[in-house]
Write an enzyme that holds these catalytic residues in place. Structure first.
Site, PDB file in Angstrom:
ATOM      1  N   CYS A 133       0.844  -1.195   0.000  1.00  0.00           N
ATOM      2  CA  CYS A 133       0.000   0.000   0.000  1.00  0.00           C
ATOM      3  C   CYS A 133       0.882   1.249   0.000  1.00  0.00           C
ATOM      4  O   CYS A 133       1.449   1.632   1.026  1.00  0.00           O
ATOM      5  CB  CYS A 133      -0.921   0.007   1.215  1.00  0.00           C
ATOM      6  SG  CYS A 133      -2.014   1.451   1.237  1.00  0.00           S
ATOM      7  N   CYS A 136      -0.047   4.145   2.475  1.00  0.00           N
ATOM      8  CA  CYS A 136       0.243   3.786   3.866  1.00  0.00           C
ATOM      9  C   CYS A 136       1.748   3.765   4.112  1.00  0.00           C
ATOM     10  O   CYS A 136       2.213   4.224   5.156  1.00  0.00           O
ATOM     11  CB  CYS A 136      -0.389   2.442   4.212  1.00  0.00           C
ATOM     12  SG  CYS A 136      -2.205   2.478   4.223  1.00  0.00           S
TER      13      CYS A 136
END
Length: 176
Positions: A133, A136
């Site tokens: 991700c 993130c």
């Protein structure tokens, strides 16, 4: 014999590099402190969902760190299982309309970890790297570096995450 030592013995010869890398990333040469090292290892092991790996790392994490580190590592794995899917979708779909929508996902543990914010964020960063991700990864990396960790520590955490992932796969390889 430690859990990791038993686990290393279970990794087949075709993945002997992974056995060596496990020893290296969990050894004395890491820039991570014991709590950081075992928190990252356990969060990543839990994220792989490989039972033998989780059991081995949990055994050693309980011996080498604190109950709070174990708690935070498992909480980080659970939270990132949710957040990495959600935020990866928002990034990949590329529509501002999704970015404007509230997530409405509970993440209270991010604000009140059992250990400390920087270490908890490091556990989340490592799991986010495993889960791929980008948003993130960028967010957690900024928090840990702004919180005082060095890029060497971040690099060691990601090396550890990569090796834990490889160990999970290696344990599932068929015998040649």
């Amino acid at each position: 014999m430690t859990g990791i030592e038993r686990l290393r013995d279970a990794i087949p010869d075709v993945a002997r590099d992974i056995r060596l890398n496990l020893e290296a990333v969990l050894g004395a040469g890491s820039s991570l402190g014991p709590a950081q090292k075992w928190g990252v290892a356990l969060a990543c092991a839990a994220s792989t969902r490989q039972p033998a790996l989780i059991e081995a790392v949990l055994e050693d994490a309980k011996r080498e760190s604190t109950p709070e580190v174990v708690d935070d590592a498992l909480a980080a794995a659970a939270l990132m299982a949710m957040n990495n899917v959600y935020y990866r979708f928002r990034h990949m779909v590329g529509k501002p309309s999704y970015t404007d929508k509230p997530a409405r996902l509970r993440m209270n543990r991010l604000g009140k970890p059992a250990t400390n914010k920087v270490d908890f964020e490091l556990f989340c960063l490592a799991v986010s790297a495993l889960n791929g991700c980008e948003l993130c990864i960028q967010s957690h990396e900024k928090v840990v570096v702004d919180g005082g960790l060095t890029e060497d520590q971040v690099n060691d955490a990601i090396r550890l995450a990569a090796t834990i992932q490889a160990a999970a796969i290696s344990l599932e390889l068929p015998k040649p």
